[in-house]
Design an enzyme around this catalytic site. Structure first.
Site, short mmCIF file in Angstrom:
data_model
loop_
_atom_site.label_atom_id
_atom_site.label_comp_id
_atom_site.label_asym_id
_atom_site.label_seq_id
_atom_site.Cartn_x
_atom_site.Cartn_y
_atom_site.Cartn_z
N GLU A 88 -17.91 -6.66 -12.98
CA GLU A 88 -17.21 -5.58 -13.66
C GLU A 88 -15.80 -5.77 -13.77
O GLU A 88 -14.78 -5.16 -13.98
CB GLU A 88 -17.46 -4.37 -12.51
N ARG A 140 -13.36 -5.68 -9.65
CA ARG A 140 -13.03 -5.57 -11.09
C ARG A 140 -11.91 -6.50 -11.71
O ARG A 140 -11.14 -5.94 -12.73
CB ARG A 140 -12.64 -4.19 -11.12
N GLY A 200 -16.03 2.91 0.62
CA GLY A 200 -16.65 3.34 1.78
C GLY A 200 -16.75 4.68 2.34
O GLY A 200 -17.20 4.87 3.51
N ALA A 201 -16.65 5.54 1.31
CA ALA A 201 -16.66 6.88 1.61
C ALA A 201 -17.97 7.54 1.65
O ALA A 201 -18.49 8.57 2.04
CB ALA A 201 -16.12 7.74 0.56
N GLU A 202 -19.10 6.57 1.33
CA GLU A 202 -20.48 6.64 1.72
C GLU A 202 -20.88 6.34 3.02
O GLU A 202 -21.92 6.42 3.44
CB GLU A 202 -21.35 5.96 0.71
N THR A 258 -11.78 7.82 -0.48
CA THR A 258 -11.27 6.62 -0.69
C THR A 258 -10.98 6.25 -2.16
O THR A 258 -11.84 6.89 -2.95
CB THR A 258 -12.40 5.55 -0.38
N ASP A 323 -19.90 14.48 -4.70
CA ASP A 323 -19.65 13.13 -5.20
C ASP A 323 -18.85 12.89 -6.19
O ASP A 323 -19.00 12.15 -6.99
CB ASP A 323 -20.82 11.98 -5.01
N HIS A 633 -32.93 -1.13 -1.59
CA HIS A 633 -34.17 -1.60 -1.84
C HIS A 633 -34.74 -0.78 -2.96
O HIS A 633 -35.73 -1.36 -3.49
CB HIS A 633 -35.14 -2.10 -0.97
CA CA Z 1 -18.86 8.06 -4.17
#
Ligand code: CA
Length: 708
Positions: A88, A140, A200-202, A258, A323, A633
């Site tokens: 990216e 990136r 890391g917000a997930e 984040t 999100d 996966h």
């Molecule tokens: Ca997100």
């Protein structure tokens, strides 16, 4: 440093005067060059910062390559990077050197004329960090200032490298390595500082952005994007203000916010703009049960570049629960706005509205939908707030939300062409059915592990009812040429399935963009396809252009992966790749180099062990799989190929299943232990589910092989 800032200020003012006088042109670009490199050689037009110019417009004045000759483009050289994951990166080109990054934050310095490797830096990111991120170990790109290349690493470091030799000058840890922080975004230079955020917000972290002095890597300031536990005291007045918009015990969940990609620095206003991400977890009912706006989630925040102090903010999705990050690319420009010149900042965040704000004050100038939106009818220009629909927060597993969590626009960068006055946006139209969680374990904070606060068991390739009444689901990716003043598209280039890559536009009246496995040039005025080249993988990263010895080059880094392209997202939406590579492609007029295609033979599915589980066991296994396994996966075992395709597991894997899933046997490869979440019985249920899917896929494979 003061002297440099003065230089920038004066030349920018000069640029402004010329723009006011109707002289659009390269002076605006030269003001950026003054930020770090006062005298680029007369034979070189560099691309030395992430978005090329101070406004990150990703526009180039170069026009040797133009409408008349773009069909003569060919490869000048290519370079194969040392990974086969997502790419990216925006390359930079300074002093004849091309600086580019691949997955795992590896940095390559290449001779920009020939592609010869001059130096290589591997930060040796531990592979178990893969489990700390949401979206592949992508990077990136680097920042450049005064003979220094500054790289961000997936394990949360900033590393300064000597631009000539690659020697490490300083190396600072910007995050707590025990928590699920990762860095995929490119650092940005702001005067004598370098700015970096994190992701890391997930996975339950609290977001922040930090500025370090470029000279030695010491910390200048840190801006938290969401408040912590009030009992611990607030870091700033801004956090005290933000905390009033939160309820419950959000800090136990991390809070999120984040800032993982987008920052932009205005040297004249001395402001840094931060694009802030989603809540952690997504579901606001869990994160902040009494509601509230939850500042500064999904906001653009302007802070003072010297102190990091809050100046203004604009929140695109108050009380975010979808999100809907505002981490997307931000562009600064000076626009003739209804008769007066306005300094604006423009963004197309995930939520489907294109915003134009006054970047001095944060005043909302325009917010027009650039995508279908089911969550809000419009933005009220009096209050600046979105007007939510009645179904905006209906998460019953049936109601369709558009844009999906992937956003109507994600990380692929836009471009603002000062000649056409258009912003080129790579857009995406997908829907999602959110479902409130039903299991107690999904309603508790689980920092360090994937946790959205929604029921992922519902994500098995949703068959969205009536989706075609909302969007044309056969055309999910589009390149939109958006008029920011009129707030409407000029033209739309349909791409088919999945989003296109980042965009470059040039004074040659061209737009360059990757689309699936093609790298393409379009007419900037009309969207007409003029040229394309097969890249043998996915072209996602935004391209750049530069000039050396009077010759214009176009450079693009390619490689399949990343959040959207990867895993379930890709396969579920019709993009399944059998081989991959990470490659730098550099084009020029008359280039005649041929980059070889990789071997495309896909290993057949080996004969799996027999299915022995009961239907109940398989159903339980599917639930557990979707909750904990699908993010890597693939939804329903449809993987994009970056993490192992479990259908292709060797028979022996099933014999050591418990050691892998609960024992952490493959931790060094990124497969961490799930013993905290999955009992032995549940791990076996997952295995039975995997076997059930695999046996069906195997039989289908054999049946199709038997056909003449
Ligand atoms: Ca997100």
């Amino acid at each position: 440093m003061k002297k440099t800032k003065m230089t920038v200020g004066l030349s920018s003012i000069l640029a402004l005067v010329l723009v006011l006088a109707g002289c659009k042109g390269s002076v605006e670009d030269q003001s950026e060059a003054a930020i770090s490199d006062p005298m680029p050689s007369s034979t070189e037009v560099p691309w030395q910062s992430h978005g090329n110019d101070w406004g990150e417009q990703r526009f180039s004045e170069l026009k040797s390559i133009n409408l008349d000759n773009v069909n003569e483009l060919g490869l000048a050289w290519y370079f194969d990077m040392y990974t086969d994951r997502g790419v990216e990166a925006t390359p930079l080109m300074v002093d004849g050197m091309l600086y580019v990054t691949s997955a795992w934050s590896m940095v390559y310095a290449l001779d920009a004329r020939t592609g010869e490797l001059v130096w290589f830096y591997d930060p040796k990111v531990p592979r178990e960090f893969l489990a700390k991120g949401c979206c592949d170990a992508v990077n990136r790109g680097v920042a450049y200032i005064d003979g220094q290349v500054i790289a961000s690493t997936y394990d949360g470091r900033l590393v300064s490298l000597n631009a000539k030799t690659g020697a490490v000058q300083w190396d600072v840890q910007t995050t707590d390595r025990e928590q699920s922080y990762t860095i995929s975004g490119a650092p940005r230079i702001a005067g004598d500082k370098v700015i970096i955020g994190n992701g890391g917000a997930e996975l339950g972290v609290r977001g922040y952005v930090t500025a370090y002095y470029v000279k030695d890597g010491t910390q200048a300031w840190r801006f938290y994007t969401v408040p912590g536990n009030p009992k611990d005291g607030f870091e700033s007045k801004a956090m005290e203000m933000a905390a009033e918009t939160w309820t419950g015990e959000w800090w136990k969940w991390g809070g999120g916010g984040t800032a993982w990609d987008s920052f932009v620095y205005d040297p004249m206003l001395n402001l840094v703009y931060l694009g802030v991400g989603n809540g952690s977890p997504w579901n606001q009912k869990l994160r902040s049960p009494g509601g509230g706006d939850n500042l500064f989630l999904a906001s653009i925040v302007a802070v003072d570049a010297d102190s990091g102090e809050y100046v203004w903010h604009y929140q695109t999705a108050p009380g975010d629960t979808w999100d809907y990050t505002a981490t997307q690319h931000m562009i600064l420009a000076d626009l003739d706005w209804k008769g007066s010149l306005r300094k604006v900042i423009m963004q197309a965040p995930k939520n489907g509205f294109f915003y134009v704000l006054d970047r001095e004050t944060g005043e909302l100038l325009s917010a027009e939908p650039y995508s279908a939106t089911t969550w809000a009818t419009h933005v009220d220009m009096e209050t600046g707030r979105p007007v939510e629909t009645e179904t905006a927060r209906v998460f019953d597993g049936k109601n369709v939300t558009v844009p999906s969590n992937a956003g109507a626009h994600n990380w692929p960068a836009m471009s603002y062409n000062r000649e056409t006055g258009l912003v080129y946006i790579p857009t995406l139209q997908l829907g999602i059915q959110f479902k409130e969680p039903t299991h107690a374990r999904d309603m508790l904070p689980a920092q360090g592990y994937w946790n959205q606060g929604f029921d992922r068991t519902n994500y098995v390739v949703p068959q969205l009812p009536n989706i075609d009444e909302i969007i044309d689901s056969s055309v999910t990716g589009q390149l939109l040429a958006w008029d920011p003043i009129l707030g409407q598209p000029r033209w739309t280039g349909n791409l088919g399935r999945v989003t296109g890559g980042g965009v470059l536009s040039t004074a040659g009246n061209l737009v360059f963009q990757g689309h699936h496995d093609q790298f393409r040039a379009l007419n900037a005025e009309t969207g007409e396809l003029l040229w394309s080249n097969a890249v043998h993988t996915a072209a996602m990263a935004p391209p750049i252009t530069y000039e050396l010895d009077g010759e214009q080059y176009i450079a693009a880094a390619v490689g399949f992966g990343g959040g959207l392209g990867a895993e379930g997202g890709s396969a579920a939406h019709g993009w399944d790749i059998s081989t991959n590579l990470s490659r730098v492609l550099v084009y020029k007029l008359g280039g005649d180099v041929v980059a070889p295609a990789p071997d495309t033979v896909k290993e057949p599915i080996p004969k799996p062990p027999p299915l022995t589980g009961t239907p109940d066991q398989i159903q339980l296994g599917q639930e557990i799989y979707q909750r904990h396994c699908s993010v890597c996966h693939g939804d329903g075992l449809r993987t994009g190929g970056l993490s192992p395709d479990l259908k292709r597991s060797k028979a022996g894997v099933h014999d050591i299943w418990q050691q892998i899933v609960r024992g952490g046997l493959l931790q060094s490869a990124g497969m961490v232990s799930f013993a905290q979440f999955v009992t032995e019985e549940e791990a076996e249920a997952v295995r039975q589910y995997v076997l059930s899917v695999t046996n069906i896929a195997y039989e289908q494979q054999q049946a199709s092989a038997d056909q003449p």
